[in-house]
Enzyme design. Structure first.
Site, mmCIF file in Angstrom:
data_model
loop_
_atom_site.group_PDB
_atom_site.id
_atom_site.type_symbol
_atom_site.label_atom_id
_atom_site.label_comp_id
_atom_site.label_asym_id
_atom_site.label_seq_id
_atom_site.Cartn_x
_atom_site.Cartn_y
_atom_site.Cartn_z
ATOM 1 N N ASP A 167 0.824 -1.211 0.000
ATOM 2 C CA ASP A 167 0.000 0.000 0.000
ATOM 3 C C ASP A 167 0.857 1.259 0.000
ATOM 4 O O ASP A 167 0.649 2.160 0.809
ATOM 5 C CB ASP A 167 -0.951 -0.016 1.207
ATOM 6 N N ASP A 194 -1.668 -2.478 -4.066
ATOM 7 C CA ASP A 194 -1.971 -1.047 -3.985
ATOM 8 C C ASP A 194 -0.707 -0.234 -4.226
ATOM 9 O O ASP A 194 -0.014 0.162 -3.295
ATOM 10 C CB ASP A 194 -2.642 -0.660 -2.667
ATOM 11 N N TYR A 197 -2.239 4.385 -6.246
ATOM 12 C CA TYR A 197 -3.447 5.110 -5.801
ATOM 13 C C TYR A 197 -3.859 6.190 -6.799
ATOM 14 O O TYR A 197 -4.452 7.197 -6.424
ATOM 15 C CB TYR A 197 -3.254 5.708 -4.390
ATOM 16 N N ASN A 231 -6.910 -3.657 -4.381
ATOM 17 C CA ASN A 231 -8.148 -3.057 -4.896
ATOM 18 C C ASN A 231 -7.883 -1.802 -5.721
ATOM 19 O O ASN A 231 -8.647 -1.478 -6.630
ATOM 20 C CB ASN A 231 -9.127 -2.751 -3.755
ATOM 21 N N HIS A 326 -11.526 -2.316 6.871
ATOM 22 C CA HIS A 326 -11.583 -3.536 6.046
ATOM 23 C C HIS A 326 -11.831 -4.776 6.905
ATOM 24 O O HIS A 326 -11.391 -5.880 6.562
ATOM 25 C CB HIS A 326 -10.299 -3.698 5.225
ATOM 26 N N VAL A 354 -4.923 -3.024 4.943
ATOM 27 C CA VAL A 354 -5.149 -2.249 6.165
ATOM 28 C C VAL A 354 -3.892 -1.420 6.419
ATOM 29 O O VAL A 354 -2.798 -1.972 6.515
ATOM 30 C CB VAL A 354 -5.431 -3.186 7.355
ATOM 31 N N HIS A 355 -4.080 -0.099 6.530
ATOM 32 C CA HIS A 355 -2.910 0.784 6.546
ATOM 33 C C HIS A 355 -2.314 0.890 7.943
ATOM 34 O O HIS A 355 -2.383 1.925 8.621
ATOM 35 C CB HIS A 355 -3.277 2.159 6.004
HETATM 36 FE FE LIG Z 1 -6.176 -1.975 -0.462
#
Ligand SMILES: [Fe+2]
Length: 463
Positions: A167, A194, A197, A231, A326, A354-355
């Site tokens: 991410d 990810d 973005y 995603n 999430h 999950v960040h």
């Molecule tokens: Fe994601």
């Protein structure tokens, strides 16, 4: 009488102490250590990390990944924007002696009102394992030269340092993560999905795929990154007339899926030294009879732990996640595949999405069937450790809200940006360290010695 009472008191004290010990063992750590919670914006388009390399039609966004399952092929990708140029890569073992050539292909795509540059892919084959190669492209216009080292030949005691990043995005936090990773220095990166973005910008501004490619080049041009799709790679936007999932990602980031018998680029496997790594796609069908399900079923039978003792699975959406972000999104895939993971003695399962950061104990939740009501994760030495490493530092900011109390499967969790490195030493031991961006680059914030589930299946390495 008095002696009997004292005796009872002593027994009660022992029982209480025992209970406390059990509780202490079950309790995980929720680290309150965190620096800044607000999300950072993406770095401005004129930031130095996005600089276009000088020279007419200079190759940009250079990146490499494995070109086959074990790294005797490497695929080099880059973009030219002024004109097509050519797709030739010259390469060799010395900077001044690029005596081999490979011919690639180019592609481009439209996404709503955006048209990409010319995206080149060239696979260099018949490479030696564990060898440094210099490579160059851009012939006829502006030539740029890079190098990579191929992974060592797979074998049970071949050490390997694997970076773990997820991410990432392109904020100042992303830049800090990459800088920290450059300091801790792995041989390759397992990237948990990810990437850019770009889809957070109006019309999914695909120029942000280009800036991300230029930003990440400083690492990805020099060592293979193994891609998991997230995603933010789906880019499904019927309101923009875009209905082909993964369109930008699939044009830009090839994966060696065919060499592991996978029909799609989003799930596949690679072998890096003593590790067999299975990449799963959270955003492709994985129910019974689907191509991904059938491929994984066959793939697990192909794993040879005598050759690659470390069995690692990566997907974007975590199977175990105690953050409120999430929450339970990974549950369908856990239900579908967890039994297989336990049966196969998978060592580690990595995810992003999950960040934040989280590490589980060795747990399984595979007892449940519709009639017994036993649906609870329990300590299980046969089971993998689950790691969420979606803390690369993107435009969406930190996931700072956690479920309370911390569930017993969760060993350590912290809402900070960072990355991790898995340092595989031999067939039995691997040293794992998580680094938070807020610290100096060499400071590790969570460390574990993992023992191998194939060679040391009953050893308790949880903490
Ligand atoms: Fe994601």
């Amino acid at each position: 009488m008095g002696a009997l009472r004292r005796h009872h008191c002593l027994i009660a004290a022992f029982v209480l102490a025992g209970l406390l010990l059990v509780q202490a063992e079950a309790r995980g750590v929720t680290s309150a250590y965190r620096r800044r919670l607000e999300a950072a914006e993406d770095m401005p388009l004129d930031a130095d990390v996005f600089a276009v390399p000088p020279g007419h039609n200079a190759p940009q966004q250079v990146h490499v990944t494995l070109g086959d399952q074990a790294g005797t092929a490497m695929t080099v990708s880059w973009v030219t924007v002024d004109e097509v140029g050519n797709s030739t890569v010259m390469y060799g073992r010395a900077m001044g002696r690029l005596d081999m050539a490979a011919e690639g292909t180019h592609t481009r795509y439209k996404y709503h009102n955006y048209t990409s540059g010319f995206i080149h892919h060239c696979t260099l084959t018949s490479l030696e394992h564990g060898t440094k190669y210099y490579y160059a492209m851009g012939f006829g216009h502006t030539v740029r030269t890079f190098w990579f080292t191929t992974p060592p030949k797979p074998g049970p005691d071949v050490p390997f340092r694997m970076g773990l990043i997820g991410d990432l995005g392109q904020t100042s936090d992303s830049n800090s993560t990459l800088t920290h990773y450059e300091a801790t220095g792995g041989d390759a990166v397992l990237f948990m999905g990810d990437l850019s973005y770009a889809d957070k910008h109006p019309l999914h501004d695909n120029n942000r795929w280009d800036t991300w490619g230029r930003f990440s080049e400083r690492s990805v041009a020099y060592q293979p990154w193994i891609w998991v799709t997230g995603n933010h790679e789906v880019d499904y936007a019927p309101e923009l007339g875009e209905t082909t999932p993964f369109k930008p990602f699939s044009h830009r980031y090839p994966t060696p899926h065919r060499s592991s018998g996978s029909p799609e680029p989003y799930w596949y496997s690679v072998k890096l030294a003593s590790a067999h790594i299975i990449i799963l796609s959270s955003y492709s069908a994985f129910g019974k009879y689907t191509p991904q399900y059938k491929w994984l079923e066959a793939e697990l039978k192909r794993v040879n732990r005598s050759e690659t003792p470390w069995l690692i699975v990566a997907s974007h959406s975590p199977w175990y996640n105690s953050y409120n972000f999430h929450y339970m999104e990974g549950e369908p895939m856990r239900v579908q595949f967890e039994q297989w993971a336990v049966d196969a003695r998978v060592d580690l399962v990595f995810a992003g999405h999950v960040h934040a950061y989280e590490r589980s104990h060795r747990v399984s939740n595979i007892k449940y069937n519709i009639t017994d009501g036993r649906c609870k994760p329990v300590r299980d030495r046969r089971a993998p450790v689950y790691m969420t490493i979606g803390d690369g530092g993107n435009i969406e900011g930190l996931a700072d809200s956690m479920t309370e109390p911390q569930p017993s499967y969760s060993a350590f969790r912290e809402a900070s940006f960072g990355h991790a490195v898995l340092d595989i030493k031999n067939r039995t031991h691997a040293y794992y360290a998580w680094y938070r961006n807020a610290d100096g680059v060499k400071v590790d914030a969570d460390t574990v010695w993992f023992t191998n589930r194939y060679y040391m299946p009953n050893h308790d390495d949880s903490r």
